[in-house]
Motif scaffolding. Sequence first.
Motif, short mmCIF file in Angstrom:
data_model
loop_
_atom_site.label_atom_id
_atom_site.label_comp_id
_atom_site.label_asym_id
_atom_site.label_seq_id
_atom_site.Cartn_x
_atom_site.Cartn_y
_atom_site.Cartn_z
N TRP A 9 -1.00 -1.52 1.89
CA TRP A 9 -1.89 -0.39 2.11
C TRP A 9 -1.13 0.63 2.95
O TRP A 9 -0.07 0.35 3.49
CB TRP A 9 -3.19 -0.82 2.77
CG TRP A 9 -3.07 -1.34 4.17
CD1 TRP A 9 -3.24 -0.63 5.32
CD2 TRP A 9 -2.79 -2.68 4.57
NE1 TRP A 9 -3.08 -1.44 6.41
CE2 TRP A 9 -2.79 -2.71 5.97
CE3 TRP A 9 -2.52 -3.86 3.89
CZ2 TRP A 9 -2.54 -3.86 6.70
CZ3 TRP A 9 -2.27 -5.01 4.62
CH2 TRP A 9 -2.28 -5.00 6.00
N TYR A 20 3.38 2.74 5.62
CA TYR A 20 3.03 1.69 4.67
C TYR A 20 3.14 0.34 5.35
O TYR A 20 4.10 0.08 6.07
CB TYR A 20 3.95 1.73 3.45
CG TYR A 20 3.79 3.00 2.65
CD1 TYR A 20 2.79 3.10 1.69
CD2 TYR A 20 4.61 4.09 2.88
CE1 TYR A 20 2.62 4.27 0.97
CE2 TYR A 20 4.45 5.26 2.15
CZ TYR A 20 3.46 5.34 1.20
OH TYR A 20 3.29 6.49 0.49
N LYS A 54 -7.66 -4.79 8.89
CA LYS A 54 -7.46 -4.09 7.62
C LYS A 54 -7.07 -5.06 6.51
O LYS A 54 -7.53 -4.93 5.38
CB LYS A 54 -6.42 -3.00 7.78
CG LYS A 54 -6.94 -1.83 8.57
CD LYS A 54 -5.93 -0.74 8.72
CE LYS A 54 -6.52 0.40 9.55
NZ LYS A 54 -5.60 1.48 9.76
N LEU A 58 -9.17 -5.79 3.08
CA LEU A 58 -8.51 -5.69 1.78
C LEU A 58 -8.68 -6.99 0.97
O LEU A 58 -9.04 -6.97 -0.20
CB LEU A 58 -7.03 -5.39 1.97
CG LEU A 58 -6.17 -5.32 0.72
CD1 LEU A 58 -6.32 -3.95 0.09
CD2 LEU A 58 -4.73 -5.59 1.08
#
Length: 101
Positions: A9, A20, A54, A58
Amino acid sequence: MTKNQIHEWHERLEDGRKQYIRAHWNSREWLFRLAHPDGEEWMPMQPTADTLLKLHNLLFRKYQRKKLPLKHIKTVEAMMDKMGIPIPVEGGPETPEEEEY
């Protein structure tokens, strides 16, 4: 389903550049790497609380679409628990409130 999985991500830094992040599951542990578009290669990084949250989000979305086994989410939750990060409760059924009769 392969044993080696890579999940990526990106996020914006304060100065507006992209960053990234890559999380790689190698059948035993999670490895994290970081890259910038103007950089040349992926650099190893230590996961922070924000990074783990995160990744959990995801993976949870991929699990909902049946593209990922639950065990991957559980390994991230174990890392979060070890670091003292509260595990988010997402999408599960609401706990029914007691009704008075």
